[in-house]
Design an enzyme around this catalytic site. Structure first.
Site, short mmCIF file in Angstrom:
data_model
loop_
_atom_site.label_atom_id
_atom_site.label_comp_id
_atom_site.label_asym_id
_atom_site.label_seq_id
_atom_site.Cartn_x
_atom_site.Cartn_y
_atom_site.Cartn_z
CB CYS A 1 -0.88 0.00 1.24
SG CYS A 1 -1.85 1.51 1.43
CB CYS B 1 -1.52 -1.76 8.01
SG CYS B 1 -3.04 -2.06 7.12
CB CYS C 1 -8.43 1.17 2.87
SG CYS C 1 -7.94 0.03 4.15
CD GLN D 1 -15.76 -10.84 16.12
OE1 GLN D 1 -14.70 -10.33 15.76
NE2 GLN D 1 -16.01 -11.14 17.38
CE1 TYR E 1 -18.13 -7.07 28.66
CE2 TYR E 1 -17.84 -9.40 29.14
CZ TYR E 1 -17.72 -8.09 29.51
OH TYR E 1 -17.17 -7.79 30.74
CD GLU F 1 -23.88 -5.73 23.31
OE1 GLU F 1 -23.02 -6.63 23.18
OE2 GLU F 1 -23.60 -4.52 23.29
CG ASP G 1 -16.06 -11.76 22.04
OD1 ASP G 1 -14.99 -11.16 22.13
OD2 ASP G 1 -16.62 -12.01 20.96
CB CYS H 1 -10.16 -8.06 20.54
SG CYS H 1 -11.02 -6.94 21.65
C1 LIG Z 1 -15.91 -7.78 21.12
S1 LIG Z 1 -17.62 -7.47 20.99
C2 LIG Z 1 -18.24 -9.13 20.99
C3 LIG Z 1 -19.58 -9.34 20.33
C4 LIG Z 1 -19.97 -10.74 19.96
N1 LIG Z 1 -19.43 -11.75 20.82
C5 LIG Z 1 -19.59 -11.04 18.52
O1 LIG Z 1 -18.57 -11.66 18.29
O2 LIG Z 1 -20.33 -10.62 17.65
C6 LIG Z 1 -17.98 -6.83 22.55
C7 LIG Z 1 -19.42 -6.46 22.79
O3 LIG Z 1 -19.56 -6.11 24.16
C8 LIG Z 1 -20.43 -5.01 24.28
N2 LIG Z 1 -20.09 -4.39 25.58
C9 LIG Z 1 -19.14 -3.47 25.87
N3 LIG Z 1 -19.09 -3.27 27.19
C10 LIG Z 1 -20.01 -4.08 27.76
C11 LIG Z 1 -20.41 -4.34 29.10
N4 LIG Z 1 -19.83 -3.73 30.13
N5 LIG Z 1 -21.37 -5.25 29.32
C12 LIG Z 1 -21.97 -5.90 28.28
N6 LIG Z 1 -21.65 -5.69 27.00
C13 LIG Z 1 -20.66 -4.80 26.73
C14 LIG Z 1 -20.17 -4.17 23.05
O4 LIG Z 1 -21.30 -3.37 22.75
C15 LIG Z 1 -19.94 -5.27 21.99
O5 LIG Z 1 -21.15 -5.64 21.39
#
Ligand SMILES: C[S@@+](CC[C@H](N)C(=O)[O-])C[C@H]1O[C@@H](n2cnc3c(N)ncnc32)[C@H](O)[C@@H]1O
Length: 541
Positions: free
Chosen positions: A67, A76, A154, A282, A308, A329, A375, A402
Site C-alpha cells: 500500500c 496497518c 484501503c 466482527q 458481551y 449486551e 467476549d 481482542c
Molecule cells: C468484542 S464485541 C463481541 C460481540 C460478539 N461476541 C460477537 O462476536 O459478535 C464486545 C461487545 O460487548 C459489548 N459491551 C461493551 N461493554 C459491555 C459491558 N460492560 N457489558 C456488556 N456488553 C458490553 C459491546 O457493545 C460489543 O457488542
C-alpha cells in the site's frame, strides 16, 4: 545512530531490542530477528524510541509493503512482514502477554489460525474528517497523531466499499460538507463510516456528525442518498450518527435514518445475521466463522451464560449444542438485533438481557451454569465481574479476547481463584491481517469440581474430610503425599488452600477467610499437584 538486534515485537508493531546500557529500545519499522542501524527519536530514563535507518540483516520474511500509504497511515503495522511471519508475531504477542502480565508458563508456540483472506477482508472502515478551509480532508489518522493521511483507497476493505469511499471523499474534498474542526470543536461532519456485508453485496453509509440534521439539511441528505443509490444499487441505507461530544469516541448514542434501511445481513455458517450501523459485528466475517466454530466446540454444557453478545453472532454458533443461553449486551440496538437474530435463526432457550455485564450478573445467575462465555471489548472484563465468576462454582469459562494484555490480567485473576488455563485450548485467530491486532481464545476450568457436597473439620493436627462416599484424614493425605513424592511434607494450611481451590468447602475452625490468604505463604505448585493427587486418590475430587 547505533546498530541493534531486535528480538521481539510489541503490540504497537514496534521491534524491541536492548541498548548497550540495558535500556529497552522500541524501534519503528523493525522485525524480530533483524539487526538494524537505528535513529534515536526520543531518549527517556528507562527506554528509547527509535526508527530503522537501515536494515543490516533482514528477517528473511521482510517484504515491500504494497500500500502506498503504509509508511504514514496508522491503520496497518505489519505490511512489511510476509503473512506467515505476521501470524507468528501474533502468536508471540499473545504468549508474551500471558507470560509477562499473567505469569502463565507457556511452553512452545500458541497455534495461530490464519485468515482466509489477507486483503479485502474488512467489512468496516471509519475515516476521520477534518475541515480544511471551506472544504475538508478525509482518510486515516497518521500513526500516533490526529493528522489526516488522505488515503484514496484501503487494501483491507472490499472493492465496492472503496468505490463508495472514493465518491464520498471527492465530495468532502470539494466542499460538499461542512467539515469538523477538532481544535475549535466546530463544523458538522466528523467521520465517514462504511460498513459492508457479503463482500460488498450490501453497503451502509454512516455519517458521524456533531449535530442532528434538520429541515433543509435532512432533505439534501435524502437527495445525496438517491444520488449514491443510483451509482451503488447495493447501498442499503444512509444513516447519520450524532456525536456532539469532544474526544476520541467515534460513535454517539443517537442515530437518524436518512433513507433506506439501517441494516445489513451477513451469512456466517448456516446463520443469517442482521446488524445495524452502530452495533458491533466482527470485522472479518470469514475468520469470524472459524473463530465461532472453534469457540462453540469448547463451550461444553447445556446451560450457558454469554456475556458481551453483540447482535448474537457467536450466540447462534453456541446454540447448536446448548439447551439454554442467557446472553448479556450493553448496546441497546445490538440487544434488539440479538433477539431478532435469535428468532430468525430459530434459536430456542435464548434470553437476551440489556445492561453492563458487571451490573447484570449476580452470583445467583451463575447457579446451574455449565460455562460462562465472555467476549469483552479491548478493556477486558470489569474486575467486579471476574470476582463474581471467580467466587462461583461455574466449571468453565470460555474467554475470547481482542487484547492479550487484558486477557492475561483477567485469566490470572481466575487462576488465583482456582481456574486452570487449558493450554491445549489456547489459540490465536488472525482477524486483522496487516495489523498487530490479536484475537485469542482459551478455556479455563475450575481446577477440580467437587463430586459430592463435602464437609470438613480441621484443626492444625487433624483434617477430617467427609463426603457422601469418602473420608480422609489429614494424616492420611500427609502420608499419601510423602509416600508418592519422595517424602514431601505438606502442612494443613497448604491442604486447606488446595481444597478450597478444588471447590471443597471448609466449614469448621480452619476456614481461612479469603482476605487472610495474602498473609500466608501460598502452597507451591509441586505441593499443590501432590495434594490434588492425594485428594483424587481418596476420591474427594
Ligand atoms: C468484542 S464485541 C463481541 C460481540 C460478539 N461476541 C460477537 O462476536 O459478535 C464486545 C461487545 O460487548 C459489548 N459491551 C461493551 N461493554 C459491555 C459491558 N460492560 N457489558 C456488556 N456488553 C458490553 C459491546 O457493545 C460489543 O457488542
Amino acid at each position: 545512530m547505533e546498530q541493534l538486534y531486535i528480538d521481539r515485537m510489541n503490540s504497537a508493531g514496534q521491534g524491541i531490542g536492548r541498548a548497550a546500557d540495558g535500556r529497552t529500545v522500541f524501534v519503528e519499522g523493525a522485525l524480530p530477528g533483524e539487526t538494524a542501524v537505528i535513529a534515536v527519536r526520543q531518549e527517556k530514563k528507562s527506554y528509547i524510541q527509535a526508527r530503522v535507518e537501515r536494515v543490516v540483516e533482514a528477517n528473511p520474511e521482510r517484504r515491500e509493503p504494497s500500500c502506498r500509504w503504509y509508511r504514514s497511515c496508522g491503520g496497518c503495522q505489519l505490511q512489511h512482514a510476509e503473512y506467515t511471519l505476521q501470524c507468528q508475531i501474533k502468536a508471540m504477542l499473545a504468549a508474551d502477554a500471558l507470560r509477562r502480565i499473567g505469569g502463565f508458563e507457556i511452553d512452545g508456540e500458541i497455534p495461530c489460525v490464519p485468515s482466509r483472506n489477507e486483503w479485502r477482508y474488512r467489512n468496516k472502515a471509519s475515516f476521520p474528517v477534518r475541515a480544511r478551509g471551506r472544504a475538508g480532508d478525509v482518510g486515516f489518522f497518521k500513526r500516533g497523531s490526529h493528522e489526516i493521511v488522505p488515503v484514496d483507497r484501503c487494501p483491507v476493505i472490499c472493492d465496492r466499499a472503496n468505490k463508495l469511499y472514493a465518491v464520498v471523499k471527492n465530495m468532502i474534498n470539494y466542499g460538499r460538507f461542512c467539515c469538523y474542526d477538532e481544535k475549535s470543536n466546530s463544523g458538522w461532519l466528523r467521520h465517514v463510516v462504511i460498513r459492508s456485508a457479503r463482500d460488498g453485496e450490501e453497503l451502509l453509509l454512516i455519517l458521524v456528525a456533531a449535530a442532528r440534521p434538520e429541515g433543509g439539511a435532512l432533505e439534501s441528505l435524502e437527495r445525496l442518498y438517491d444520488h449514491l443509490k443510483e451509482r451503488f444499487p447495493e447501498l442499503r441505507g444512509l444513516v447519520v450518527n450524532v456525536n456532539p461530544d469532544e474526544g476520541n469516541v467515534i460513535i454517539g448514542a443517537e442515530s437518524v435514518l436518512v433513507k433506506g434501511e439501517d441494516r445489513l445481513t451477513e451469512r456466517l455458517g448456516n446463520f443469517r445475521l442482521d446488524y445495524d450501523g452502530t452495533s458491533f459485528f466482527q470485522a472479518n466475517p470469514g475468520q469470524a466463522e472459524q473463530l465461532f466454530a472453534y469457540a462453540a466446540s469448547l463451550a461444553e454444557g447445556q446451560n450457558l451464560l454469554e456475556l458481551y453478545c453483540g447482535v448474537g453472532a457467536l450466540t447462534a454458533f453456541l446454540s447448536r449444542k446448548a439447551k439454554t443461553i442467557r446472553a448479556v449486551e450493553v448496546w441497546a440496538s445490538a440487544v434488539a438485533l440479538a433477539r431478532e437474530n435469535g428468532e430468525s435463526n430459530r434459536i430456542e432457550g435464548l434470553t437476551v438481557l440489556q445492561g453492563a455485564a458487571e451490573n447484570v450478573v449476580a452470583p445467583a445467575d451463575l447457579e446451574g451454569i455449565d460455562c460462562v462465555v465472555v467476549d469483552p471489548p479491548r478493556a477486558g472484563c470489569d474486575k467486579s465481574l471476574i470476582e463474581t465468576i471467580a467466587a462461583s462454582r461455574v466449571p468453565r469459562v470460555l474467554y475470547i479476547s481482542c487484547n492479550p494484555a487484558t486477557l492475561a490480567r483477567d485469566a490470572a485473576l481466575l487462576r488465583d481463584a482456582g481456574y486452570v488455563l487449558d493450554m491445549d485450548s489456547l489459540k490465536v485467530f488472525d482477524m486483522f491481517p496487516q495489523t498487530c491486532h490479536v484475537e485469542t481464545v482459551c478455556l479455563l476450568s475450575k481446577l477440580h469440581e467437587a463430586k459430592h457436597h463435602v464437609s470438613v473439620t480441621l484443626d492444625m493436627d487433624e483434617i477430617d474430610i467427609t463426603s457422601a462416599e469418602s473420608k480422609a484424614t489429614y494424616e492420611e493425605i500427609k502420608e499419601y503425599v510423602a509416600e508418592h513424592n519422595e517424602g514431601m511434607k505438606v502442612s494443613s494450611l497448604y491442604i486447606a488452600q488446595v481444597k478450597r481451590k478444588c471447590g471443597l468447602e471448609l466449614v469448621e475452625n480452619f476456614n481461612l477467610p479469603k482476605s487472610e490468604d495474602a498473609k500466608h505463604p501460598q502452597c507451591p505448585k509441586e505441593k499443590e499437584d501432590a495434594i490434588v493427587e492425594a485428594l483424587k486418590a481418596f476420591q474427594m475430587i
